[in-house]
Design an enzyme around this catalytic site. Structure first.
Site, PDB file in Angstrom:
ATOM      1  N   LYS A 108     125.115 -45.275  -7.032  1.00  0.00           N
ATOM      2  CA  LYS A 108     125.588 -43.899  -6.716  1.00  0.00           C
ATOM      3  C   LYS A 108     126.831 -43.539  -7.511  1.00  0.00           C
ATOM      4  O   LYS A 108     126.989 -42.407  -7.947  1.00  0.00           O
ATOM      5  CB  LYS A 108     125.833 -43.729  -5.218  1.00  0.00           C
ATOM      6  CG  LYS A 108     126.977 -44.559  -4.677  1.00  0.00           C
ATOM      7  CD  LYS A 108     126.764 -44.936  -3.235  1.00  0.00           C
ATOM      8  CE  LYS A 108     127.079 -46.381  -3.045  1.00  0.00           C
ATOM      9  NZ  LYS A 108     126.282 -47.304  -2.547  1.00  0.00           N
ATOM     10  N   LYS A 208     127.688 -39.801  -2.842  1.00  0.00           N
ATOM     11  CA  LYS A 208     126.337 -39.443  -2.370  1.00  0.00           C
ATOM     12  C   LYS A 208     126.193 -37.927  -2.216  1.00  0.00           C
ATOM     13  O   LYS A 208     125.155 -37.351  -2.564  1.00  0.00           O
ATOM     14  CB  LYS A 208     126.047 -40.149  -1.044  1.00  0.00           C
ATOM     15  CG  LYS A 208     125.927 -41.660  -1.203  1.00  0.00           C
ATOM     16  CD  LYS A 208     125.923 -42.348   0.149  1.00  0.00           C
ATOM     17  CE  LYS A 208     125.798 -43.850  -0.003  1.00  0.00           C
ATOM     18  NZ  LYS A 208     126.078 -44.556   1.261  1.00  0.00           N
TER      19      LYS A 208
HETATM   20  N1  LIG Z   1     123.489 -53.644  -0.821  1.00  0.00           N
HETATM   21  C1  LIG Z   1     123.105 -52.458  -0.341  1.00  0.00           C
HETATM   22  O1  LIG Z   1     122.814 -52.319   0.853  1.00  0.00           O
HETATM   23  C2  LIG Z   1     122.990 -51.267  -1.257  1.00  0.00           C
HETATM   24  C3  LIG Z   1     122.473 -50.049  -0.738  1.00  0.00           C
HETATM   25  C4  LIG Z   1     122.317 -48.948  -1.603  1.00  0.00           C
HETATM   26  C5  LIG Z   1     122.692 -49.063  -2.922  1.00  0.00           C
HETATM   27  N2  LIG Z   1     123.219 -50.239  -3.381  1.00  0.00           N
HETATM   28  C6  LIG Z   1     123.614 -50.297  -4.800  1.00  0.00           C
HETATM   29  O2  LIG Z   1     122.809 -51.265  -5.448  1.00  0.00           O
HETATM   30  C7  LIG Z   1     123.552 -51.892  -6.481  1.00  0.00           C
HETATM   31  C8  LIG Z   1     123.513 -53.404  -6.259  1.00  0.00           C
HETATM   32  O3  LIG Z   1     124.069 -53.727  -5.010  1.00  0.00           O
HETATM   33  P1  LIG Z   1     123.998 -55.222  -4.427  1.00  0.00           P
HETATM   34  O4  LIG Z   1     124.487 -55.124  -3.014  1.00  0.00           O
HETATM   35  O5  LIG Z   1     122.670 -55.835  -4.668  1.00  0.00           O
HETATM   36  O6  LIG Z   1     125.124 -55.959  -5.325  1.00  0.00           O
HETATM   37  P2  LIG Z   1     125.366 -57.522  -5.504  1.00  0.00           P
HETATM   38  O7  LIG Z   1     124.765 -58.284  -4.381  1.00  0.00           O
HETATM   39  O8  LIG Z   1     126.821 -57.680  -5.771  1.00  0.00           O
HETATM   40  O9  LIG Z   1     124.548 -57.883  -6.828  1.00  0.00           O
HETATM   41  C9  LIG Z   1     124.961 -57.503  -8.108  1.00  0.00           C
HETATM   42  C10 LIG Z   1     124.118 -58.261  -9.135  1.00  0.00           C
HETATM   43  O10 LIG Z   1     124.437 -57.785 -10.437  1.00  0.00           O
HETATM   44  C11 LIG Z   1     124.870 -58.839 -11.267  1.00  0.00           C
HETATM   45  N3  LIG Z   1     125.949 -58.312 -12.100  1.00  0.00           N
HETATM   46  C12 LIG Z   1     127.014 -57.580 -11.692  1.00  0.00           C
HETATM   47  N4  LIG Z   1     127.799 -57.250 -12.757  1.00  0.00           N
HETATM   48  C13 LIG Z   1     127.198 -57.790 -13.820  1.00  0.00           C
HETATM   49  C14 LIG Z   1     127.506 -57.807 -15.199  1.00  0.00           C
HETATM   50  N5  LIG Z   1     128.590 -57.206 -15.697  1.00  0.00           N
HETATM   51  N6  LIG Z   1     126.661 -58.445 -16.047  1.00  0.00           N
HETATM   52  C15 LIG Z   1     125.571 -59.060 -15.570  1.00  0.00           C
HETATM   53  N7  LIG Z   1     125.198 -59.068 -14.279  1.00  0.00           N
HETATM   54  C16 LIG Z   1     126.030 -58.449 -13.415  1.00  0.00           C
HETATM   55  C17 LIG Z   1     125.341 -59.936 -10.320  1.00  0.00           C
HETATM   56  O11 LIG Z   1     125.213 -61.189 -10.981  1.00  0.00           O
HETATM   57  P3  LIG Z   1     125.586 -62.589 -10.247  1.00  0.00           P
HETATM   58  O12 LIG Z   1     124.524 -62.732  -9.187  1.00  0.00           O
HETATM   59  O13 LIG Z   1     125.485 -63.610 -11.279  1.00  0.00           O
HETATM   60  O14 LIG Z   1     126.942 -62.374  -9.679  1.00  0.00           O
HETATM   61  C18 LIG Z   1     124.384 -59.759  -9.151  1.00  0.00           C
HETATM   62  O15 LIG Z   1     123.197 -60.458  -9.397  1.00  0.00           O
HETATM   63  C19 LIG Z   1     124.954 -51.268  -6.423  1.00  0.00           C
HETATM   64  O16 LIG Z   1     125.019 -50.193  -7.327  1.00  0.00           O
HETATM   65  C20 LIG Z   1     125.050 -50.755  -4.997  1.00  0.00           C
HETATM   66  O17 LIG Z   1     125.959 -49.659  -4.861  1.00  0.00           O
HETATM   67  C21 LIG Z   1     123.359 -51.339  -2.596  1.00  0.00           C
END
Ligand SMILES: NC(=O)c1ccc[n+]([C@@H]2O[C@H](COP(=O)([O-])OP(=O)(O)OC[C@H]3O[C@@H](n4cnc5c(N)ncnc54)[C@H](OP(=O)(O)O)[C@@H]3O)[C@@H](O)[C@H]2O)c1
Length: 433
Positions: A108, A208
């Site tokens: 977002k 959002k």
């Molecule tokens: N979680 C939710 O409920 C939710 C809901 C709606 C939207 N979102 C959105 O979805 C997205 C992901 O959320 P998430 O909760 O899944 O995050 P997360 O658990 O922190 O996962 C992020 C992933 O991206 C990788 N990553 C981050 N920065 C990187 C970089 N510079 N180079 C390479 N890989 C990188 C991380 O690698 P490593 O595993 O090696 O650290 C990890 O695998 C975000 O934009 C968030 O706002 C999340």
């Protein structure tokens, strides 16, 4: 890495909470997706920071720390961005879209800051850019605004679009917790991040609302156009005062299109207890869309979580790919081969009203018949006296045939007058009819 012949390869940027759910959905739902859309999907290279760390259900051979392996793979048809952050994510997505590769993102902050610029790149190359998961996770509000209400004039979007703050406010109002205690509880239950600043300060909701109002009003609203206030300064005293006056306090995103222009704001506001948004409690999200053409539409559901967000990502992948002729979404001739249950096997909870003669042991007899048929009583209310007494039972969930068998026997009791009245009960937290 070469795609299976006929398979559509999906590359991922990120494999955290959402990414791992996407991989699992694509794997477990593969057969359904193929039957529905005609596409066999294959998860391709996945970019992470630490490729040595195992992730459940993810083939370690797919993990890479080299962005080029995802961005430049000629066999990747769609790139799913679930890594978050603005940079280097923006550069990666621009690069993919310039190559004509379609992108599905859950980000977002990125869309609220750089959406227009990414759309321009996509437009130039003919690639698609989808972002349903960036707002309210599983709630298909972007699809509704972009497709269902495309021709309707949307005049207002009012949302509870941040689950963390809604949980905190619900707990403060429900048990009188202070803000800090409610936040700690949200963190304990996984509804708040270790650093909750963006959520409680209103920035997450502002991003959002920028996305939703851009779509609703066919305008370009960026995050910097949305003034926002959070809930971190709210005092329990004001929640209590609001309650006394017949209101609940919610963190609201309020967007209006009026003669003078558009306004989009995020603030903690008082909502009358009879308003539809007042009933949205806990970590749920809701968006109320108003249009003179359609009236009010409200969408409600979980606004976060790996699986809920992944469901929107997978839907976006399918909408980018479209459907092949002969698949069931193409011609709507769906038949998964699942049988219809016989009506007598369907379960629900029941309300039963009996007119009885008020004699000793009547309730015990009824209870014994009910138990004998495998049902159990949740609540009993007895009223009236003499031949005019009334017995109302609410039964826990059971099968229709058990209820019918019990009623047939109860109706034969000497003490029971007339036909029992039966209604099915929703909202007991048990199965629904
Ligand atoms: N979680 C939710 O409920 C939710 C809901 C709606 C939207 N979102 C959105 O979805 C997205 C992901 O959320 P998430 O909760 O899944 O995050 P997360 O658990 O922190 O996962 C992020 C992933 O991206 C990788 N990553 C981050 N920065 C990187 C970089 N510079 N180079 C390479 N890989 C990188 C991380 O690698 P490593 O595993 O090696 O650290 C990890 O695998 C975000 O934009 C968030 O706002 C999340």
């Amino acid at each position: 890495m070469t795609a299976d012949s006929g398979a559509v390869r999906i590359g991922l940027l990120g494999c955290g909470t959402v990414g791992q759910s996407v991989v699992r959905w694509l794997d477990e739902g593969g057969a359904t997706i193929e039957r529905a859309s005609g596409h066999r999907l294959e998860v391709g290279p996945i970019l992470v920071r630490d490729a040595a760390r195992p992730r459940p259900g993810v083939d370690p051979a797919l993990l890479t720390t080299d962005p080029a392996r995802v961005l430049d793979d000629p066999d990747v048809s769609v790139i799913v961005e679930v890594m978050g952050g603005v940079q280097p994510t923006l550069d990666y997505l621009r690069r993919a879209l310039e190559r004509g590769v379609s992108v599905v993102t859950a980000n977002k902050q990125l869309m609220a800051r750089h959406g227009p610029e990414l759309f321009d790149v996509a437009q130039a190359s003919g690639a698609e850019l989808r972002f349903e998961a960036s707002v309210c996770a599983a709630i298909p509000v972007i699809k509704v605004l972009r497709e269902s209400l495309l021709a309707a004039e949307v005049t207002a979007v009012t949302g509870i679009v941040n689950g963390t703050t809604n949980f905190i406010l619900t707990e403060m109002a429900r048990v009188g917790l202070g803000y800090e205690e409610a936040l700690a509880r949200a963190q304990e239950l996984g509804y708040a991040e270790a650093d909750p600043t963006d959520d409680v300060g209103g920035a997450d909701a502002a991003a959002k609302m920028a996305i939703l109002s851009s779509l609703a009003f066919h305008s370009r609203v960026g995050i910097d156009d949305v003034p926002y206030e959070g809930i971190d300064d709210l005092q329990p005293e004001d929640l209590a005062q609001a309650a006394d006056l017949g209101f609940v306090v919610k963190l609201l995103g309020v967007a209006r299109s009026q003669a003078g222009g558009i306004s989009v704001r995020v603030y903690p506001g008082l909502v009358s207890r009879g308003h539809r948004l007042a009933a949205i409690g806990g970590p749920d999200n809701a968006v109320l869309l108003e249009s003179p053409t359609t009236g009010e539409l409200m969408l409600v559901g979980p606004g976060a979580g790996g699986d809920a967000t992944a469901s929107a990502v997978v839907a976006d992948i399918l909408s980018v790919l479209g459907t092949h002729q002969g698949s069931f979404l193409h011609n709507a001739l769906a038949d998964s081969g699942r049988p219809l249950m016989p009506p007598d096997e369907v379960t629900s909870a029941f309300y039963v009203r009996l007119s009885v003669a008020d004699r000793p042991g009547v309730l015990a007899k009824v209870a014994s018949i009910v138990a004998d048929e495998g049902l159990s009583i949740r609540t009993v209310v007895q009223s009236g006296t003499g031949d005019e007494a009334r017995l109302v039972l609410v039964l826990h969930e059971g099968r229709e045939r058990q209820m019918k068998a019990a009623l047939a026997r109860v109706s034969e009791m000497d003490e029971v007058r007339g036909e029992p009245v039966v209604l099915r009960v929703l909202g007991t937290g048990e199965g629904e009819p």
